[in-house]
Design a protein around this motif. Sequence first.
Motif, PDB file in Angstrom:
ATOM      1  N   MET A 246       0.970  -1.092  -0.087  1.00  0.00           N
ATOM      2  CA  MET A 246       0.071   0.071  -0.022  1.00  0.00           C
ATOM      3  C   MET A 246       0.804   1.243   0.072  1.00  0.00           C
ATOM      4  SD  MET A 246      -3.073  -1.083   2.428  1.00  0.00           S
ATOM      5  CE  MET A 246      -3.949   0.636   2.421  1.00  0.00           C
ATOM      6  N   VAL A 247       1.866   1.370   1.045  1.00  0.00           N
ATOM      7  CA  VAL A 247       2.805   2.466   0.743  1.00  0.00           C
ATOM      8  C   VAL A 247       3.555   2.435  -0.381  1.00  0.00           C
ATOM      9  CG1 VAL A 247       4.807   3.385   2.091  1.00  0.00           C
ATOM     10  CG2 VAL A 247       2.812   2.298   3.321  1.00  0.00           C
ATOM     11  N   GLY A 248       3.957   1.476  -0.985  1.00  0.00           N
ATOM     12  CA  GLY A 248       4.622   1.428  -2.531  1.00  0.00           C
ATOM     13  C   GLY A 248       3.785   2.183  -3.414  1.00  0.00           C
ATOM     14  N   ALA A 249       2.500   2.023  -3.224  1.00  0.00           N
ATOM     15  CA  ALA A 249       1.758   2.633  -4.266  1.00  0.00           C
ATOM     16  C   ALA A 249       2.104   4.309  -4.453  1.00  0.00           C
ATOM     17  CB  ALA A 249       0.063   2.465  -4.121  1.00  0.00           C
ATOM     18  N   ARG A 250       2.340   4.621  -3.149  1.00  0.00           N
ATOM     19  CA  ARG A 250       2.644   6.213  -3.078  1.00  0.00           C
ATOM     20  C   ARG A 250       3.671   6.529  -3.761  1.00  0.00           C
ATOM     21  NH1 ARG A 250       3.603   7.557   3.128  1.00  0.00           N
ATOM     22  NH2 ARG A 250       2.042   6.155   3.946  1.00  0.00           N
ATOM     23  N   TYR A 251       5.008   5.758  -3.648  1.00  0.00           N
ATOM     24  CA  TYR A 251       6.383   6.098  -4.348  1.00  0.00           C
ATOM     25  C   TYR A 251       5.861   5.812  -5.920  1.00  0.00           C
ATOM     26  CZ  TYR A 251       8.482   6.108  -0.014  1.00  0.00           C
ATOM     27  OH  TYR A 251       8.928   6.217   1.300  1.00  0.00           O
ATOM     28  N   ASP A 252       5.467   4.522  -6.244  1.00  0.00           N
ATOM     29  CA  ASP A 252       5.335   4.406  -7.998  1.00  0.00           C
ATOM     30  C   ASP A 252       4.530   5.514  -8.622  1.00  0.00           C
ATOM     31  OD1 ASP A 252       7.032   1.471  -8.700  1.00  0.00           O
ATOM     32  OD2 ASP A 252       6.336   1.785  -6.466  1.00  0.00           O
ATOM     33  N   LEU A 253       3.261   5.453  -7.916  1.00  0.00           N
ATOM     34  CA  LEU A 253       2.355   6.361  -8.623  1.00  0.00           C
ATOM     35  C   LEU A 253       3.010   8.022  -8.417  1.00  0.00           C
ATOM     36  CD1 LEU A 253      -1.234   5.540  -7.487  1.00  0.00           C
ATOM     37  CD2 LEU A 253      -0.224   5.781  -9.884  1.00  0.00           C
TER      38      LEU A 253
ATOM     39  N   GLY B 187      17.455   2.368  -7.578  1.00  0.00           N
ATOM     40  CA  GLY B 187      16.272   3.648  -7.470  1.00  0.00           C
ATOM     41  C   GLY B 187      16.375   4.172  -6.102  1.00  0.00           C
ATOM     42  N   LEU B 188      15.736   3.734  -5.382  1.00  0.00           N
ATOM     43  CA  LEU B 188      15.351   4.372  -4.031  1.00  0.00           C
ATOM     44  C   LEU B 188      16.199   3.434  -3.117  1.00  0.00           C
ATOM     45  CD1 LEU B 188      11.468   5.086  -4.168  1.00  0.00           C
ATOM     46  CD2 LEU B 188      13.446   6.199  -4.962  1.00  0.00           C
ATOM     47  N   GLY B 189      16.371   3.926  -1.683  1.00  0.00           N
ATOM     48  CA  GLY B 189      17.350   3.225  -0.889  1.00  0.00           C
ATOM     49  C   GLY B 189      16.748   1.802  -0.719  1.00  0.00           C
ATOM     50  N   PRO B 190      17.419   0.681  -0.243  1.00  0.00           N
ATOM     51  CA  PRO B 190      17.178  -0.578  -0.062  1.00  0.00           C
ATOM     52  C   PRO B 190      16.022  -1.040   0.868  1.00  0.00           C
ATOM     53  CG  PRO B 190      19.120  -0.264   0.863  1.00  0.00           C
ATOM     54  CD  PRO B 190      18.918   0.862   0.225  1.00  0.00           C
ATOM     55  N   ASN B 191      15.686  -0.125   1.622  1.00  0.00           N
ATOM     56  CA  ASN B 191      14.545  -0.400   2.875  1.00  0.00           C
ATOM     57  C   ASN B 191      13.263   0.508   2.139  1.00  0.00           C
ATOM     58  OD1 ASN B 191      14.937  -2.123   4.941  1.00  0.00           O
ATOM     59  ND2 ASN B 191      16.480  -0.570   5.736  1.00  0.00           N
ATOM     60  N   VAL B 192      13.122   1.203   1.431  1.00  0.00           N
ATOM     61  CA  VAL B 192      12.136   1.871   0.854  1.00  0.00           C
ATOM     62  C   VAL B 192      11.147   0.944   0.267  1.00  0.00           C
ATOM     63  CG1 VAL B 192      10.900   3.624  -0.573  1.00  0.00           C
ATOM     64  CG2 VAL B 192      13.243   4.038   0.420  1.00  0.00           C
ATOM     65  N   PRO B 193       9.905   0.708   0.681  1.00  0.00           N
ATOM     66  CA  PRO B 193       8.753  -0.251   0.067  1.00  0.00           C
ATOM     67  C   PRO B 193       8.433   0.306  -1.174  1.00  0.00           C
ATOM     68  CG  PRO B 193       7.715   1.294   1.837  1.00  0.00           C
ATOM     69  CD  PRO B 193       9.177   1.487   1.777  1.00  0.00           C
ATOM     70  N   GLU B 194       9.344   0.281  -2.236  1.00  0.00           N
ATOM     71  CA  GLU B 194       8.861   0.333  -3.520  1.00  0.00           C
ATOM     72  C   GLU B 194       8.904  -0.801  -4.079  1.00  0.00           C
ATOM     73  OE1 GLU B 194       9.384   0.761  -7.555  1.00  0.00           O
ATOM     74  OE2 GLU B 194      11.102   0.425  -6.258  1.00  0.00           O
ATOM     75  N   TRP B 195       7.851  -0.794  -5.329  1.00  0.00           N
ATOM     76  CA  TRP B 195       7.622  -2.384  -5.714  1.00  0.00           C
ATOM     77  C   TRP B 195       8.624  -2.964  -6.194  1.00  0.00           C
ATOM     78  CZ3 TRP B 195       2.583  -0.049  -8.138  1.00  0.00           C
ATOM     79  CH2 TRP B 195       1.656   0.187  -7.096  1.00  0.00           C
ATOM     80  N   GLY B 196       9.604  -2.447  -7.132  1.00  0.00           N
ATOM     81  CA  GLY B 196      10.712  -2.808  -7.700  1.00  0.00           C
ATOM     82  C   GLY B 196      11.778  -3.360  -6.633  1.00  0.00           C
ATOM     83  N   ASN B 197      11.987  -2.723  -5.701  1.00  0.00           N
ATOM     84  CA  ASN B 197      12.805  -3.253  -4.518  1.00  0.00           C
ATOM     85  C   ASN B 197      12.086  -4.338  -3.877  1.00  0.00           C
ATOM     86  OD1 ASN B 197      14.511  -1.149  -4.483  1.00  0.00           O
ATOM     87  ND2 ASN B 197      13.771   0.264  -2.768  1.00  0.00           N
ATOM     88  N   MET B 198      10.888  -4.469  -3.693  1.00  0.00           N
ATOM     89  CA  MET B 198      10.202  -5.291  -3.015  1.00  0.00           C
ATOM     90  C   MET B 198      10.475  -6.945  -3.883  1.00  0.00           C
ATOM     91  SD  MET B 198       6.859  -3.310  -1.482  1.00  0.00           S
ATOM     92  CE  MET B 198       6.178  -4.737  -0.855  1.00  0.00           C
TER      93      MET B 198
END
Lengths: 291, 328
Positions: free
Chosen positions: A85-92, A233-244
Amino acid sequence: MTHAVLRDRGSAKTAHRRRRRPRSYWALRIGLGLLAFYVAVALISFVWTPYDPLTPGIGDGYDAPSWAFPLGTDRLGADMLSRLMVGARYDLGIAFAAVTIALTVGTVLGVLSGYHGGALDTAMMRGVEIFQAFPGLLFAMLVVQAVGAGIVNVILVLSFVGIPDYLRLARAEIQAKKTWQYAEAARMAGNLPWRVAFRHLLPNSVGPLLAFTSINAAFSALVTASLGFLGLGLGPNVPEWGNMIARGQDGIMTGQWWVSFFPGLAILGLAGGLYLLGDALADLTDPRRRR
Amino acid sequence: MQDDPVLNRPLLQVRSLRKTFPVQGGRRLVAVDGVDLEIKAGETLALVGESGSGKSTVARCIVRLVEPTGGDVVIGGDSILGLQPSRLAGVYRRIQMVFQDPNASLNPRMSVRQVLEEPLSLHLYLLRSERAARVKELIEMVGLTPAHLDRYPHELSGGQRQRVGIARAIAVSPEIVILDEPTSSLDVSIRGQILDLLLELQERLNLAYLFITHDLQVVQHVADRVAVMYLGGIVETGPTGDLFADPKHPYTKALLSAAPVARWGVKRTRTRLSGEISSAIDPPDACRLAGRCPLVRPSCSASRPPLIDIGDGRAVACPVVIERISTC
């Protein structure tokens, strides 16, 4: 006589619309529906998530989907649903910001290039051609690698990758319209050249540009995720979908498919929805694509 | 009064106007080649010629919608070539244009009111109430009603659209209006009404018209003087009545005799030209009509004949014709 002609043209137009309604409209509905769903999830994530997305150890690690954790937990036991859910913020958010910048800059440059013509236009088009010879993702990887990861850098590099497309679209539209008589008439009415281009021609050209924003947003989301997946992309701990997805890679071989699968599904849904929407909008706004 | 140099000075002077366009292979298309024109206050000069003769290019060069390659355009004593775009706006207060196709010359996203307000707000500094009054006055001057002001171009008929185009042109009270085939895209039934409107406005506002057309009947109806163009150059000018009654240049003769006459029993000799209109790409320095002319002589291919005054306000660009006039 002219009235009859006008009326004829009117009815031809509605017949046209009726014929293309089925195909374009389901794509439009699905695209809009998916986009609305993602936006809603991203907004809800600001006020509520089932668990804290950044806290590990909520589960035992690699918990399978269950009533407690509908989408399971990752290796460290953080809740997948909350993180998605939080990842949606980043990617969108990244896609939205990148598209806005690219649309603005690309359109302004394209209008200038198309209206002014001459050496400026030639220089711009050569620049665009050289630039577009690189694949967008490759370029983004190189730049992020060079200037460092981080949300601002990712947004800037994505908008930069998008600019040439808007430039070309806007340039083509303005070039086609600048010799129209209403452009000449606008000059005679006292408008300066830039005002003719931006106040008279651009408003008659926004359809294709807006339709393309959707496709560009899909591309931006995919590249954001790709960069995240590659650890650029973003830092390794950021819950961005690609990271995940990258984090869940290990689990795939050992049976913990949900850690990579759900972020992947999220990206697929977002990109797919935006592509459908963009295609439908292009059909509806571009007279050349009307059939 | 008659001899006052300021009052008698032409409003618009075009001198040796030239426009070439680059075409493939480094060659040049000579669209306009040394055109001279003069228009005085309140008069109508018709510029006639077939398609491709360069008459629309002349019009566009005069208002610099197309940048001339050479020559000069003088409006009210001031040369307008070389003016910056910001200064050009001032020129457009004095010279305006009615475009050929009212479907294409009106922005589809602007209501009639917006179309008419734009030149007023960009050229004149009017109060809001003055502007509204002027817009209302304009729409009534062109025979429409204030109810039309809130319509969009697609809600108007072709004739109504052209009336809006005319209202836009006269909005800032110009002295000269260029009419670029203003009736050719209209229904035959509406042409007469638009022409009458143009004549009425000319009388009321003391407008000078440069009327560009290929319709000879229209020319006879509206023009004081005529200039006949062929392949980028003027071949003959003169007062409308004289020129129609007694054309001198072989091309003018052919043009006039090609037009149908709507009268029974009128006998006329037809002048026919052989062959096709020749190419305007890199033309030789010769009379443009040399290949088709019934009067052609070897000297016609030697140099391009200039327009020579033959008295009574007439001028012809044909040495053969001039020789015949002076010998008899």
